[in-house]
Design a protein around this motif. Structure first.
Motif, PDB file in Angstrom:
ATOM      1  N   LEU A  69      20.802 -28.889  42.170  1.00 55.84           N
ATOM      2  CA  LEU A  69      19.405 -28.847  43.006  1.00 55.84           C
ATOM      3  C   LEU A  69      18.371 -29.052  43.578  1.00 55.84           C
ATOM      4  O   LEU A  69      17.959 -28.331  42.130  1.00 55.84           O
ATOM      5  N   GLU A  70      17.702 -29.388  44.435  1.00 58.86           N
ATOM      6  CA  GLU A  70      16.212 -29.989  44.556  1.00 58.86           C
ATOM      7  C   GLU A  70      15.958 -28.227  44.346  1.00 58.86           C
ATOM      8  O   GLU A  70      16.390 -27.249  45.676  1.00 58.86           O
ATOM      9  N   PRO A  71      14.599 -28.398  44.057  1.00 64.18           N
ATOM     10  CA  PRO A  71      13.870 -26.852  44.256  1.00 64.18           C
ATOM     11  C   PRO A  71      14.156 -26.346  45.825  1.00 64.18           C
ATOM     12  O   PRO A  71      14.331 -24.738  45.946  1.00 64.18           O
ATOM     13  N   GLU A  72      12.771 -27.113  46.555  1.00 68.02           N
ATOM     14  CA  GLU A  72      12.902 -26.604  48.534  1.00 68.02           C
ATOM     15  C   GLU A  72      13.611 -26.555  48.346  1.00 68.02           C
ATOM     16  O   GLU A  72      14.720 -25.077  49.666  1.00 68.02           O
ATOM     17  N   LYS A  73      15.239 -27.078  48.635  1.00 65.38           N
ATOM     18  CA  LYS A  73      17.053 -26.671  48.924  1.00 65.38           C
ATOM     19  C   LYS A  73      16.958 -25.173  48.186  1.00 65.38           C
ATOM     20  O   LYS A  73      17.501 -24.652  48.937  1.00 65.38           O
ATOM     21  N   ALA A  74      17.056 -25.608  46.851  1.00 65.65           N
ATOM     22  CA  ALA A  74      17.355 -24.480  46.149  1.00 65.65           C
ATOM     23  C   ALA A  74      16.946 -22.925  47.043  1.00 65.65           C
ATOM     24  O   ALA A  74      17.298 -21.731  47.024  1.00 65.65           O
ATOM     25  N   LYS A  75      15.655 -22.690  46.579  1.00 62.93           N
ATOM     26  CA  LYS A  75      14.831 -21.856  47.672  1.00 62.93           C
ATOM     27  C   LYS A  75      15.632 -21.207  48.665  1.00 62.93           C
ATOM     28  O   LYS A  75      15.820 -19.983  49.165  1.00 62.93           O
ATOM     29  N   SER A  76      16.033 -22.081  50.592  1.00 61.81           N
ATOM     30  CA  SER A  76      16.453 -21.767  50.814  1.00 61.81           C
ATOM     31  C   SER A  76      17.613 -20.823  51.010  1.00 61.81           C
ATOM     32  O   SER A  76      18.325 -19.558  51.796  1.00 61.81           O
ATOM     33  N   ILE A  77      18.732 -21.598  49.552  1.00 62.48           N
ATOM     34  CA  ILE A  77      19.764 -21.090  50.144  1.00 62.48           C
ATOM     35  C   ILE A  77      20.256 -20.272  48.977  1.00 62.48           C
ATOM     36  O   ILE A  77      20.668 -19.033  49.422  1.00 62.48           O
ATOM     37  N   TYR A  78      19.271 -19.710  47.484  1.00 58.84           N
ATOM     38  CA  TYR A  78      18.815 -18.511  47.687  1.00 58.84           C
ATOM     39  C   TYR A  78      18.733 -17.582  48.458  1.00 58.84           C
ATOM     40  O   TYR A  78      18.512 -16.228  48.022  1.00 58.84           O
ATOM     41  N   ASP A  79      17.651 -17.956  49.089  1.00 59.81           N
ATOM     42  CA  ASP A  79      17.082 -16.452  50.480  1.00 59.81           C
ATOM     43  C   ASP A  79      18.319 -15.331  50.648  1.00 59.81           C
ATOM     44  O   ASP A  79      17.973 -14.928  50.860  1.00 59.81           O
ATOM     45  N   LYS A  80      19.917 -16.572  50.974  1.00 58.22           N
ATOM     46  CA  LYS A  80      20.967 -16.347  51.693  1.00 58.22           C
ATOM     47  C   LYS A  80      22.017 -16.023  50.684  1.00 58.22           C
ATOM     48  O   LYS A  80      21.852 -14.594  50.887  1.00 58.22           O
ATOM     49  N   GLU A  81      21.551 -16.477  49.612  1.00 58.25           N
ATOM     50  CA  GLU A  81      22.854 -16.192  48.619  1.00 58.25           C
ATOM     51  C   GLU A  81      22.303 -14.393  47.778  1.00 58.25           C
ATOM     52  O   GLU A  81      23.430 -13.877  47.159  1.00 58.25           O
ATOM     53  N   VAL A  82      21.255 -14.286  47.741  1.00 51.08           N
ATOM     54  CA  VAL A  82      20.838 -13.224  46.723  1.00 51.08           C
ATOM     55  C   VAL A  82      21.506 -11.370  47.330  1.00 51.08           C
ATOM     56  O   VAL A  82      21.266 -10.497  47.467  1.00 51.08           O
ATOM     57  N   GLU A  83      21.668 -12.057  49.021  1.00 47.96           N
ATOM     58  CA  GLU A  83      22.119 -10.924  49.968  1.00 47.96           C
ATOM     59  C   GLU A  83      23.203  -9.769  50.035  1.00 47.96           C
ATOM     60  O   GLU A  83      22.935  -8.580  49.433  1.00 47.96           O
ATOM     61  N   MET A 110      16.705 -17.497  37.704  1.00 45.60           N
ATOM     62  CA  MET A 110      15.186 -16.767  37.512  1.00 45.60           C
ATOM     63  C   MET A 110      15.144 -17.082  39.465  1.00 45.60           C
ATOM     64  O   MET A 110      13.869 -16.487  39.691  1.00 45.60           O
ATOM     65  N   TYR A 111      15.681 -17.778  40.263  1.00 46.43           N
ATOM     66  CA  TYR A 111      15.474 -17.401  41.481  1.00 46.43           C
ATOM     67  C   TYR A 111      16.131 -15.962  41.840  1.00 46.43           C
ATOM     68  O   TYR A 111      15.311 -16.209  42.989  1.00 46.43           O
TER      69      TYR A 111
END
Lengths: 234, 234
Positions: A69-83, A110-111
């Motif tokens: 996954l590209e980092p920019e996309k990963a960031k927003s996905i992880y913001d949600k998946e971390v919940e 690391m995310y």
């Protein structure tokens, strides 16, 4: 009073379940919640590695992410998946996150770490990386004495790969997938093809070692590596 | 008929005995002969890591080598030090060689491997390397996505270290010892000092993490590393 749970990021190694560390096994068995990444259309590799060690009474949390996954996309996905993970921690339950290889070495853990480290206690357990497992599986001494070693992701531009390979003693080229042909051609141009060794899924039951020029570029998985061991003689 | 013994090179990890893999532990406990390196004036670090797992009935074979030995000298010493191990193998006894970290990653086991691989069956077990253990112990995510990682032995010339550091995203500088001052000065010149983290004897009970500019250059051990984690943000 509610005590927060603790987050553990544990390296589960390259594939062979026996390459788990004693520490990773202890923490895995003790955790009420086990979380792992899975591509939406596939089984989780990390869960497969530790399947035999799960107690059968653990809550399992999947987070879905496309590979590479590209980092920019990963960031927003992880913001949600971390919940869901944060929710377990907030409720006082320890969570073990399974990480292929090592958590801080190109690991998606690391995310989670950067998102949760301010609020929760985190312990990370290093693991056996494919960087060590591949040369061992290939039977080639990798780096010694004052060798320089360069680790190169195959998606890098050809010029960058070329420059780096010209300046190092030993190299590992990771994440080959659809970038295989580009890399193979560079190795031929630089006279490195005869030293380069190709391996897929090291230490897994599906491990394959193929001579570089016999690899079918259409069949190269993401978890393939080219190892260029030191030319220095022992 | 006498069946030859089998040689096992097992990575015992960076120092914490719990970072042994399950496979290394199994092979260690089953072997009638355990061999390890020791500087002549010191206890063996590798033996210390696994001391609690030894059965008490194993034959122990030491080979004596100064640390950071030059390759040419190492060759002639190994030609001699390999003999007692070969004698056990020839007599049909399996031999486990303990390797700090990982056997093929800057490991002295490779000298034994190249001398014995034609005549004896050898199995190598990869281990958790200090390259993974140091970033984890420091709590710094190390490399991600398409980062280039360069591993640099500190004894290299200043010009070479400088060139390599300018061209990479993340780096580990190993074998610091008496080369610390040279490396620290380069990091300041390149503006990398604020990102660089210093650690000694990661995961051992004597582990120390010290701010770069507070390190006493006279006290830097061989097993110290400077980690320069990726500047990329997760």
């Amino acid at each position: 009073m509610n005590t927060k749970g603790r987050l553990y990021g544990i390296g589960v190694g390259p594939g062979d379940p026996e390459l788990l560390t004693l520490k990773a096994l202890r923490l895995l068995r003790a955790a009420p919640v086990v979380a792992y990444q899975s591509a939406t259309d596939r089984e989780s590799i990390a869960r497969g590695i530790v399947a035999q060690y799960l107690t059968g009474e653990q809550i399992e949390v999947l987070f879905h992410l496309p590979r590479a996954l590209e980092p920019e996309k990963a960031k927003s996905i992880y913001d949600k998946e971390v919940e869901p993970i944060a929710a377990h921690l907030a409720a006082g339950r320890d969570v073990v996150v399974l990480c292929e290889g090592d958590p801080f070495f190109y690991g998606s853990f690391m995310y989670l770490f950067t998102r949760l480290c301010d609020e929760y206690q985190i312990e990370v357990v290093p693991g056996v990386s494919s960087l060590m497992a591949c040369p061992v599986a290939l039977g080639v001494p990798f780096t010694y004495y004052n060798d320089i070693l360069t680790v190169l992701p195959a998606p890098l531009p050809a010029e960058e790969l070329t420059t780096q390979l010209l300046m190092t003693d030993a190299a590992a080229i990771m994440k080959l997938g659809r970038h295989f042909t580009k890399v193979r051609d560079i190795l031929h141009k630089l006279g490195l093809a005869s030293r380069a060794r190709y391996i897929e899924r090291a230490t897994m039951t599906q491990q394959r070692i193929i001579p570089l020029d016999e690899v079918d570029p259409a069949q190269v998985p993401y978890f393939a590596m080219i190892v260029i061991p030191t030319k220095n003689r022992l």
